[in-house]
Write a protein that holds these residues in place. Structure first.
Motif, short mmCIF file in Angstrom:
data_model
loop_
_atom_site.label_atom_id
_atom_site.label_comp_id
_atom_site.label_asym_id
_atom_site.label_seq_id
_atom_site.Cartn_x
_atom_site.Cartn_y
_atom_site.Cartn_z
N GLY A 1 40.27 40.72 46.68
CA GLY A 1 38.86 40.46 46.95
C GLY A 1 38.55 38.98 46.93
N MET A 2 37.37 38.63 47.48
CA MET A 2 36.93 37.24 47.50
C MET A 2 35.48 37.19 47.98
N GLU A 3 34.74 36.18 47.49
CA GLU A 3 33.32 36.06 47.79
C GLU A 3 33.05 35.33 49.10
N HIS A 4 33.50 35.88 50.21
CA HIS A 4 33.25 35.28 51.51
C HIS A 4 31.81 35.57 51.93
N GLN A 5 31.06 34.54 52.18
CA GLN A 5 29.60 34.65 52.32
C GLN A 5 29.20 35.69 53.36
N THR A 6 28.45 36.69 52.93
CA THR A 6 27.94 37.82 53.72
C THR A 6 29.04 38.72 54.28
N ILE A 7 30.29 38.50 53.90
CA ILE A 7 31.38 39.39 54.32
C ILE A 7 32.41 39.43 53.19
N ASN A 8 31.96 39.89 52.04
CA ASN A 8 32.82 39.90 50.86
C ASN A 8 34.04 40.79 51.07
N ALA A 9 35.19 40.26 50.65
CA ALA A 9 36.44 41.00 50.76
C ALA A 9 36.55 41.99 49.62
N TYR A 10 36.98 43.20 49.94
CA TYR A 10 37.13 44.26 48.94
C TYR A 10 38.49 44.92 49.10
N GLY A 11 39.29 44.90 48.03
CA GLY A 11 40.59 45.57 48.06
C GLY A 11 40.92 46.22 46.74
N ASN A 12 39.92 46.85 46.13
CA ASN A 12 40.08 47.43 44.78
C ASN A 12 40.52 48.89 44.81
N ASP A 13 40.84 49.38 46.00
CA ASP A 13 41.40 50.74 46.15
C ASP A 13 40.46 51.81 45.59
N TYR A 14 39.15 51.52 45.63
CA TYR A 14 38.13 52.48 45.19
C TYR A 14 38.37 52.94 43.76
N ALA A 15 38.76 52.01 42.92
CA ALA A 15 39.08 52.34 41.52
C ALA A 15 37.84 52.84 40.78
N LYS A 16 38.06 53.76 39.87
CA LYS A 16 37.00 54.29 39.02
C LYS A 16 37.07 53.64 37.64
N ALA A 17 35.92 53.54 36.99
CA ALA A 17 35.86 52.89 35.68
C ALA A 17 34.82 53.59 34.82
N PRO A 18 34.94 53.49 33.49
CA PRO A 18 33.99 54.18 32.60
C PRO A 18 32.54 53.77 32.81
N GLU A 19 32.33 52.51 33.26
CA GLU A 19 30.95 52.05 33.45
C GLU A 19 30.29 52.65 34.68
N GLY A 20 31.05 53.33 35.53
CA GLY A 20 30.45 54.07 36.62
C GLY A 20 30.14 53.28 37.87
N PHE A 21 30.63 52.04 37.95
CA PHE A 21 30.46 51.28 39.19
C PHE A 21 31.70 50.44 39.42
N ASP A 22 31.86 49.96 40.65
CA ASP A 22 33.05 49.20 41.03
C ASP A 22 32.85 47.74 40.64
N TRP A 23 33.58 47.30 39.60
CA TRP A 23 33.37 45.95 39.08
C TRP A 23 33.70 44.89 40.12
N LEU A 24 34.72 45.13 40.96
CA LEU A 24 35.11 44.11 41.92
C LEU A 24 34.03 43.92 42.98
N PHE A 25 33.53 45.02 43.52
CA PHE A 25 32.43 44.91 44.48
C PHE A 25 31.26 44.17 43.85
N GLN A 26 30.91 44.53 42.61
CA GLN A 26 29.76 43.92 41.97
C GLN A 26 29.99 42.44 41.70
N HIS A 27 31.21 42.09 41.27
CA HIS A 27 31.51 40.70 40.96
C HIS A 27 31.45 39.83 42.22
N GLU A 28 32.07 40.30 43.29
CA GLU A 28 32.05 39.49 44.51
C GLU A 28 30.63 39.40 45.07
N PHE A 29 29.87 40.48 44.94
CA PHE A 29 28.48 40.41 45.40
C PHE A 29 27.69 39.40 44.57
N ALA A 30 27.98 39.31 43.27
CA ALA A 30 27.28 38.34 42.42
C ALA A 30 27.43 36.93 42.96
#
Length: 576
Positions: free
Chosen positions: A304-333
């Protein structure tokens, strides 16, 4: 305009003669190309980067990239030459200045900085445009995104799958640019030619897709004020999910996710996170900065990477106890902390990574409350290394910050930065913290769509914002957490009826951080003026210091755990 782009696209294939594919880490790059940021070259400091028009052709079979870049500048001082960063593995075929072709001897690029001698001096305030034709086999990343370069891959179905990642070594890996944080162009237009059947989602707003006679397509995009490493090429047989987010600020924001065939169910589950994530950021920080362009995410063959308005996502749709995808959320931040707010110096990149990391537990708190927040922060706490101060006060390159062996704080800009922000919020309160954050991100407390633009920030400015919002000088706070490596230690002394606390801060600094003390269930707050405080404690009372873990401070238990953990990692594994 379209005709000229099509001529470029149709002519590129004949220019490629490469037959051997580069391995990971090849072709080698120079020290100049590996360097991103640092002290700005005097010639580059004279350039105001107005616009870039970038045409690419991506050729997966030969792992080749061809490009034509038209770069427009305003002279901040008189110019006799242009100094532009470009990897020498992408040799230049031709250059024209303001439409007039230059002789080949008018430019050189021995080490990764393309120097162009101008046919005539450009006066201060004047304008100049350089059209640069180039191409070759660009550097292939070894382990993207932890290092930079091209990622040539194939999908599970056997189709070409390509992505760029450039935060570390910089934009000059695949396009001629100014490779330092303040080198952002005002606007970039992209034209990306790809083989038949493939798509090229990229930055900003889609202007249209042109189909060539042989079935190839040209994807045309435009983005305003992109982060220098935020420009990204992504090529694959993508499928698309789209929707519209109705913002609390009254505007409608288009959302897109490009994913690989066969993953629609998982892709739709991830796309369902887009709206709630936007709602969190807009409520806790402010308006999505690029609402007139898009929220864009693309599945990539790297993490993943924070490419402006086209964030890269390669987290393989991983699941986590917090119930959201941390990588998607981090790059969106990073759309807020990195793309809207950009640190003018890599030395201050805790503003990107510290805030970007803190948004995950803060989102957990927004979704589920204090228990989730505490759990996620506790996970981060054990990752703080305290090897180097977070900032040096100098102009630094990317590698001098992210790499510990080059003197940088490394991952502490993520986890220590996050915990520092947690402690700051506890110290000054939610409202003041929100106002400080908005000033840092937007330059104003009352952001609305249309009343702000991407901006540069710094640690010193951030400290001024805290002082402005609170009316107090918190220099002691930032001096310890940012300018010292070691954490402050809270020394406890207890007698039969008295508890005394004393902060022992690195460098002998005075550290008047208030401390909460729980005595038999009752919480008392000690102001700790001068870094010391005491209170009467009933005999045999049960005492808990900092019961809600609001303070980033030394923990002997965590230090011992880290030593044990590292020793375990070094132990040889038994063999059968």
């Amino acid at each position: 305009m379209i005709a000229s782009r099509l001529a470029f696209a149709c002519g590129c294939l004949a220019l490629t003669g490469a037959t051997t594919l580069p391995k990971k880490g090849e072709p080698a790059i120079t020290a100049q190309t590996a360097r991103s940021g640092g002290v700005i070259d005097p010639d580059q400091a004279k350039l105001g980067f107005d616009a870039a028009d970038l045409s690419f052709e991506v050729l997966p079979e030969t792992e080749t990239l061809r490009g034509v870049a038209t770069l427009s500048f305003t002279a901040k001082a008189a110019l006799d030459r242009l100094a532009i960063d470009l990897d020498r593995n992408l040799p230049v075929d031709a250059i024209a200045i303001d439409g007039a072709a230059l002789a080949p001897g008018a430019w050189s690029n021995p080490e990764g900085r393309l120097v162009i001698t101008l046919p005539q001096r450009v006066a201060k305030g004047g304008h100049v445009a350089a059209r640069i034709s180039y191409g070759g086999q660009p550097h292939v990343a070894v382990k993207a995104p932890w290092d930079s370069g091209m990622v040539w891959a194939t999908t599970p179905g056997g189709a070409p799958w390509f992505a760029t990642t450039a935060e570390g070594y910089g934009c000059d890996l695949f396009w001629p640019c100014l490779d330092f944080p303040t080198g952002e162009p005002g606007v970039v237009t992209l034209h990306i030619t790809v083989p038949k059947g493939l798509k090229a989602p990229s930055n900003g707003k889609l202007l249209g897709v042109d189909t060539l006679p042989d079935g190839r397509t040209v994807w045309n995009w435009r983005i305003k004020h992109p982060n220098t490493y935020g420009i990204a090429l992504n090529v694959g047989p993508y499928e698309e999910i789209s929707g519209v987010y109705k913002s609390r600020y009254g505007n409608s924001i288009p959302m897109f996710y490009w994913f690989l065939p066969g993953e629609e169910e998982k892709a739709r589950a991830l796309f369902a996170e887009f709206g709630p994530t936007l709602d969190f950021f807009e409520s806790e920080v402010g308006p999505y900065p690029f609402g007139d362009e898009k929220v864009g995410v693309v599945e990539t063959p790297h993490k993943g990477m924070e490419h402006q308005t086209i964030n890269a996502y390669g987290n393989d749709y991983a699941k986590a106890p917090e119930g959201f995808d941390w990588l998607f959320q981090h790059e969106f931040a990073h759309e807020y902390f990195g793309n809207q707010l950009t640190a003018a110096n890599w030395d201050d990149y805790w503003l990107h990574e510290g805030y970007g990391t803190y948004m995950q537990p803060l989102y957990g708190r927004w979704r589920e409350g204090e228990a989730r927040y505490a759990t996620m922060l506790a996970d981060e706490r054990g990752k703080i290394a305290n090897l180097r101060p977070i900032i040096s006060g100098k102009v630094r390159t990317e590698e001098e910050v992210y790499e510990v062996d080059k003197g940088g704080p490394g991952q502490d800009i993520y986890y220590k930065g996050s915990w520092m922000l947690h402690t700051l919020r506890s110290l000054i309160g939610d409202r003041a913290f929100r106002d400080v954050t908005r000033l840092a991100v937007y330059g104003r407390i009352d952001p609305r769509p249309g009343n702000f633009a991407p901006r540069y920030g710094s640690t010193l400015e951030y400290e001024r914002f805290v002082r402005r919002v609170t009316g107090k000088d918190y220099g002691w706070f930032f001096d310890v957490y940012l300018r010292e490596a070691a954490l402050p230690d809270l020394i406890e002394t207890r007698s039969a009826t008295r508890l005394a606390l004393r902060w022992q801060a690195p460098g002998g600094r005075v550290f008047p951080m208030p401390v909460e003390v729980q005595i038999d269930g009752r919480v008392v707050k000690l102001p700790m003026a001068g870094g010391v405080g005491s209170l009467t404690v009933p005999k045999r009372a049960h005492v808990v210091i900092d019961p809600k873990a609001k303070l980033l401070r030394r923990s002997v238990a965590i230090e011992q755990y880290q030593v044990w953990r590292d020793a375990q990692a070094r132990r040889p594994r038994p063999t059968n």
